[in-house]
Design a protein around this motif. Structure first.
Motif, PDB file in Angstrom:
ATOM      1  N   LEU A  92       0.444  -1.186  -0.081  1.00  0.00           N
ATOM      2  CA  LEU A  92      -0.194   0.052   0.359  1.00  0.00           C
ATOM      3  C   LEU A  92       0.484   1.362  -0.103  1.00  0.00           C
ATOM      4  N   SER A  93       1.559   1.238   0.840  1.00  0.00           N
ATOM      5  CA  SER A  93       2.832   2.452   1.070  1.00  0.00           C
ATOM      6  C   SER A  93       3.349   2.899  -0.724  1.00  0.00           C
ATOM      7  N   TRP A  96       0.650   3.765  -3.220  1.00  0.00           N
ATOM      8  CA  TRP A  96       0.729   5.647  -2.230  1.00  0.00           C
ATOM      9  C   TRP A  96       2.132   5.744  -3.463  1.00  0.00           C
ATOM     10  N   LEU A 125      -1.041  11.769   5.117  1.00  0.00           N
ATOM     11  CA  LEU A 125      -2.441  10.792   4.765  1.00  0.00           C
ATOM     12  C   LEU A 125      -2.012   9.457   3.999  1.00  0.00           C
ATOM     13  N   GLY A 126      -1.065   8.923   3.580  1.00  0.00           N
ATOM     14  CA  GLY A 126      -0.447   7.633   2.936  1.00  0.00           C
ATOM     15  C   GLY A 126      -0.361   6.735   3.991  1.00  0.00           C
ATOM     16  N   ALA A 128      -0.504   7.137   7.260  1.00  0.00           N
ATOM     17  CA  ALA A 128      -2.286   6.762   7.958  1.00  0.00           C
ATOM     18  C   ALA A 128      -2.919   5.723   7.572  1.00  0.00           C
ATOM     19  N   VAL A 129      -2.626   5.359   5.648  1.00  0.00           N
ATOM     20  CA  VAL A 129      -3.629   4.873   5.233  1.00  0.00           C
ATOM     21  C   VAL A 129      -3.119   3.050   5.224  1.00  0.00           C
ATOM     22  N   ALA A 130      -1.959   2.804   5.718  1.00  0.00           N
ATOM     23  CA  ALA A 130      -1.186   2.302   5.566  1.00  0.00           C
ATOM     24  C   ALA A 130      -1.187   1.648   6.692  1.00  0.00           C
ATOM     25  N   ALA A 132      -3.587   1.911   9.142  1.00  0.00           N
ATOM     26  CA  ALA A 132      -4.932   1.046   9.058  1.00  0.00           C
ATOM     27  C   ALA A 132      -5.349  -0.109   8.078  1.00  0.00           C
ATOM     28  N   ALA A 133      -4.140   0.235   7.459  1.00  0.00           N
ATOM     29  CA  ALA A 133      -4.760  -1.177   5.925  1.00  0.00           C
ATOM     30  C   ALA A 133      -4.229  -2.273   7.237  1.00  0.00           C
TER      31      ALA A 133
END
Length: 142
Positions: A92-93, A96, A125-126, A128-130, A132-133
């Motif tokens: 994901l990172s 992103w 934000l990236g 945080a998304v990584a 959270a996933a």
């Protein structure tokens, strides 16, 4: 040249009195012969294909920096679940980061400040998304 002289308002009588030529065309020919028509060569442009070594090295280090996380966190890995967490977060990172880099490159058309603002907002934000996933895969901590 004759059209330019005529546009300046020179009449046949003015040309005869002031310049001593019988008509507009003889004056235009005389002026054409007196004016040199040599044009200077333009300055040589810098070679656009010459690589900037320092910039290339810094860019390579920037792209390699996320890979530094693997050897630094290797002692913390367990077989199984933690490796899956790292793989999910890394994928994901990476995606992103590529998308954010592309977006910042597009924003460069509007200016460097706008591209910087895109990176400044998109990087946290990236992360945080990584995180959270990867959290559901990681489960409860030790």
């Amino acid at each position: 040249m004759a059209a330019l002289l005529e546009a300046e308002g020179l009449s046949a009588s003015v040309i005869k009195e002031r310049y001593g030529h019988p008509d507009l065309f003889s004056l235009a020919s005389a002026l054409y012969e007196r004016v040199p028509r040599t044009f200077p060569e333009p300055a040589p442009a810098p070679d656009p294909w010459r690589p900037d070594t320092v910039r290339c090295l810094l860019r390579g280090a920037l792209f390699a920096l996320p890979g530094l996380a693997y050897p630094l966190t290797a002692p913390l890995w367990d077989a199984g679940r933690h490796t899956a967490v790292l793989v999910v977060a890394a994928l994901l990172s990476w995606a992103w980061g590529q998308a954010l880099g592309h977006r910042a490159h597009l924003r460069m058309a509007a200016g460097r400040r706008e591209a910087g603002r895109t990176l400044l907002l998109g990087a946290p934000l990236g992360a945080a998304v990584a995180t959270a996933a990867a959290a559901p895969v990681a489960g409860a901590g030790r």
